[in-house]
Write a protein that holds these residues in place. Structure first.
Motif, PDB file in Angstrom:
ATOM      1  N   ALA A   3      45.037  44.424  31.318  1.00 58.62           N
ATOM      2  CA  ALA A   3      45.060  45.449  31.138  1.00 58.62           C
ATOM      3  C   ALA A   3      44.364  45.449  31.969  1.00 58.62           C
ATOM      4  O   ALA A   3      43.164  46.485  33.055  1.00 58.62           O
ATOM      5  CB  ALA A   3      45.278  46.148  29.650  1.00 58.62           C
ATOM      6  N   GLU A   4      43.206  44.693  32.485  1.00 57.65           N
ATOM      7  CA  GLU A   4      42.068  44.270  32.788  1.00 57.65           C
ATOM      8  C   GLU A   4      42.057  44.468  34.409  1.00 57.65           C
ATOM      9  O   GLU A   4      41.030  44.109  35.273  1.00 57.65           O
ATOM     10  CB  GLU A   4      40.578  43.048  32.077  1.00 57.65           C
ATOM     11  N   HIS A   5      43.338  43.668  35.119  1.00 53.14           N
ATOM     12  CA  HIS A   5      43.264  43.192  36.723  1.00 53.14           C
ATOM     13  C   HIS A   5      44.040  44.676  37.498  1.00 53.14           C
ATOM     14  O   HIS A   5      44.627  45.327  37.022  1.00 53.14           O
ATOM     15  CB  HIS A   5      44.174  42.430  36.728  1.00 53.14           C
ATOM     16  N   ALA A   6      43.378  44.944  38.102  1.00 53.47           N
ATOM     17  CA  ALA A   6      43.704  45.915  39.447  1.00 53.47           C
ATOM     18  C   ALA A   6      44.989  45.364  40.265  1.00 53.47           C
ATOM     19  O   ALA A   6      45.943  46.259  41.595  1.00 53.47           O
ATOM     20  CB  ALA A   6      42.592  46.580  40.597  1.00 53.47           C
ATOM     21  N   ALA A   7      44.825  43.920  40.674  1.00 57.40           N
ATOM     22  CA  ALA A   7      45.460  43.638  41.676  1.00 57.40           C
ATOM     23  C   ALA A   7      45.686  41.972  40.979  1.00 57.40           C
ATOM     24  O   ALA A   7      44.085  41.228  40.757  1.00 57.40           O
ATOM     25  CB  ALA A   7      45.328  43.991  42.955  1.00 57.40           C
ATOM     26  N   GLY A  11      47.118  34.291  44.593  1.00 55.36           N
ATOM     27  CA  GLY A  11      46.826  34.021  42.608  1.00 55.36           C
ATOM     28  C   GLY A  11      45.654  33.853  42.191  1.00 55.36           C
ATOM     29  O   GLY A  11      45.851  33.834  41.046  1.00 55.36           O
ATOM     30  N   GLU A  12      44.925  34.822  42.561  1.00 59.50           N
ATOM     31  CA  GLU A  12      43.784  35.334  41.615  1.00 59.50           C
ATOM     32  C   GLU A  12      43.548  36.671  41.451  1.00 59.50           C
ATOM     33  O   GLU A  12      43.664  37.524  42.434  1.00 59.50           O
ATOM     34  CB  GLU A  12      42.249  34.928  42.362  1.00 59.50           C
ATOM     35  N   VAL A  13      42.871  37.379  39.936  1.00 59.80           N
ATOM     36  CA  VAL A  13      42.883  38.687  39.878  1.00 59.80           C
ATOM     37  C   VAL A  13      41.563  39.701  40.528  1.00 59.80           C
ATOM     38  O   VAL A  13      40.591  38.828  41.028  1.00 59.80           O
ATOM     39  CB  VAL A  13      42.907  38.802  38.600  1.00 59.80           C
ATOM     40  N   ASP A  77      37.872  44.674  51.102  1.00 61.00           N
ATOM     41  CA  ASP A  77      36.687  43.533  51.042  1.00 61.00           C
ATOM     42  C   ASP A  77      37.214  42.401  50.195  1.00 61.00           C
ATOM     43  O   ASP A  77      36.675  41.372  50.546  1.00 61.00           O
ATOM     44  CB  ASP A  77      35.729  44.397  49.634  1.00 61.00           C
ATOM     45  N   ASP A  78      38.284  41.321  48.931  1.00 60.29           N
ATOM     46  CA  ASP A  78      38.249  41.054  49.149  1.00 60.29           C
ATOM     47  C   ASP A  78      38.956  39.492  49.921  1.00 60.29           C
ATOM     48  O   ASP A  78      38.892  38.906  50.354  1.00 60.29           O
ATOM     49  CB  ASP A  78      39.459  40.690  47.495  1.00 60.29           C
ATOM     50  N   LEU A  79      39.415  40.272  50.259  1.00 66.07           N
ATOM     51  CA  LEU A  79      40.444  39.763  51.850  1.00 66.07           C
ATOM     52  C   LEU A  79      39.921  39.004  52.691  1.00 66.07           C
ATOM     53  O   LEU A  79      40.274  37.728  53.350  1.00 66.07           O
ATOM     54  CB  LEU A  79      41.244  41.006  52.013  1.00 66.07           C
ATOM     55  N   ALA A  80      38.399  40.556  53.146  1.00 60.69           N
ATOM     56  CA  ALA A  80      37.659  39.745  54.497  1.00 60.69           C
ATOM     57  C   ALA A  80      36.929  38.777  53.161  1.00 60.69           C
ATOM     58  O   ALA A  80      35.923  37.856  54.785  1.00 60.69           O
ATOM     59  CB  ALA A  80      37.131  41.387  54.626  1.00 60.69           C
ATOM     60  N   GLN A  81      36.271  39.092  52.516  1.00 61.32           N
ATOM     61  CA  GLN A  81      35.575  37.669  52.007  1.00 61.32           C
ATOM     62  C   GLN A  81      36.503  36.509  51.538  1.00 61.32           C
ATOM     63  O   GLN A  81      35.586  35.497  52.533  1.00 61.32           O
ATOM     64  CB  GLN A  81      34.897  37.858  50.089  1.00 61.32           C
ATOM     65  N   GLY A 208      50.930  40.053  50.734  1.00 61.22           N
ATOM     66  CA  GLY A 208      51.129  38.657  49.314  1.00 61.22           C
ATOM     67  C   GLY A 208      50.533  39.762  48.074  1.00 61.22           C
ATOM     68  O   GLY A 208      50.411  39.106  46.922  1.00 61.22           O
ATOM     69  N   VAL A 209      50.254  40.919  48.358  1.00 58.98           N
ATOM     70  CA  VAL A 209      48.921  41.553  47.193  1.00 58.98           C
ATOM     71  C   VAL A 209      49.646  42.227  46.379  1.00 58.98           C
ATOM     72  O   VAL A 209      50.692  42.648  46.359  1.00 58.98           O
ATOM     73  CB  VAL A 209      48.245  42.639  47.585  1.00 58.98           C
ATOM     74  N   VAL A 210      49.540  41.658  45.174  1.00 57.18           N
ATOM     75  CA  VAL A 210      50.326  42.536  44.047  1.00 57.18           C
ATOM     76  C   VAL A 210      49.291  43.203  43.395  1.00 57.18           C
ATOM     77  O   VAL A 210      49.023  43.007  42.565  1.00 57.18           O
ATOM     78  CB  VAL A 210      50.580  41.397  43.146  1.00 57.18           C
ATOM     79  N   TYR A 211      49.918  44.909  43.064  1.00 50.31           N
ATOM     80  CA  TYR A 211      49.139  45.833  42.214  1.00 50.31           C
ATOM     81  C   TYR A 211      49.246  45.987  40.664  1.00 50.31           C
ATOM     82  O   TYR A 211      50.058  46.019  41.544  1.00 50.31           O
ATOM     83  CB  TYR A 211      49.104  46.725  43.069  1.00 50.31           C
TER      84      TYR A 211
END
Length: 230
Positions: A3-7, A11-13, A77-81, A208-211
């Motif tokens: 419940a604390e994860h947005a996506a 493989g990383e939250v 932002d995460d993908l760009a990092q 491959g992003v899972v929301y």
């Protein structure tokens, strides 16, 4: 996914707190020009669409969409990092979380609300875009072709004052010479190519992003609140 994860990205939250921080920092999804990242309103037809239902439900719906919109910004932002790290690039320090950032309407119109906001929010996204732009090669023939096909953009100041019709009876003196215009045209074409490369990278990276439920793309037809207008 808890419940604390947005996506989940590779493989990383992606923690919900990052989405909350973006929302609580004063962000609001742009109202127009969503383009490919639709969260925009669409005039009278859109007003009529949103008029249905109880006011409390309309507000709740808008907040759910705002959260989905913010999730997209955080994911980019995460993908760009990650992409910068793979390229050995080190983005500058992130903007202080209490700073409210503005997104130019022209950027929203050109890029879509989500990508425009991601570039305003994410130093990594801006660095990646600049890197991709720098990699683009613009052929001399393409620059010359653009100049020849868009002569109305290269009228001299004097010709503009006289109201010269660039597609009528003109002389070569009415136009900025190609040699003077070349550098600016090449820069504009390189910028456009860089943006295309950025969108291509983003499409591949997001595949491959899972929301988590409630964090899907605002235009995803799989959830009942979706809206995707151009």
């Amino acid at each position: 996914m808890t419940a604390e994860h947005a996506a989940v990205v590779q493989g990383e939250v992606v923690a919900k707190r990052r989405v909350d921080a973006l929302l609580h920092g004063g962000w609001a999804a742009p109202q127009r020009g969503a383009g490919n990242c639709a969260t925009s309103h669409d005039g009278a037809a859109d007003d009529q669409h949103h008029a249905a239902g109880h006011p409390a439900e309309r507000l709740a719906r808008a907040e759910r969409q705002r959260r989905r919109w913010a999730t997209q910004v955080v994911v980019i932002d995460d993908l760009a990092q990650r992409a910068c790290a793979e390229r050995g690039l080190e983005p500058p320090a992130e903007v202080a979380p209490d700073r409210v950032l503005a997104v130019a309407e022209t950027d929203v119109a050109d890029l879509g609300s989500i990508v425009a906001a991601a570039l305003a929010h994410s130093p990594a996204a801006r660095l990646l875009l600049a890197e991709l732009e720098g990699e683009q090669e613009v052929a001399e023939a393409a620059v010359r072709d653009y100049y020849d096909r868009n002569r109305d953009r290269f009228l001299t100041a004097e010709a503009l004052r006289r109201g010269v019709d660039p597609f009528g009876r003109v002389s070569s003196e009415d136009f900025v010479p190609y040699e003077q215009a070349r550098k600016g045209v090449a820069r504009e074409l390189r910028r456009a190519a860089g943006r295309r490369a950025f969108f291509g990278w983003l499409d591949r990276a997001k595949a491959g992003v899972v929301y988590a439920a409630g964090h899907e793309h605002p235009g995803d037809p799989a959830h009942p609140d979706h809206e995707h207008r151009h």
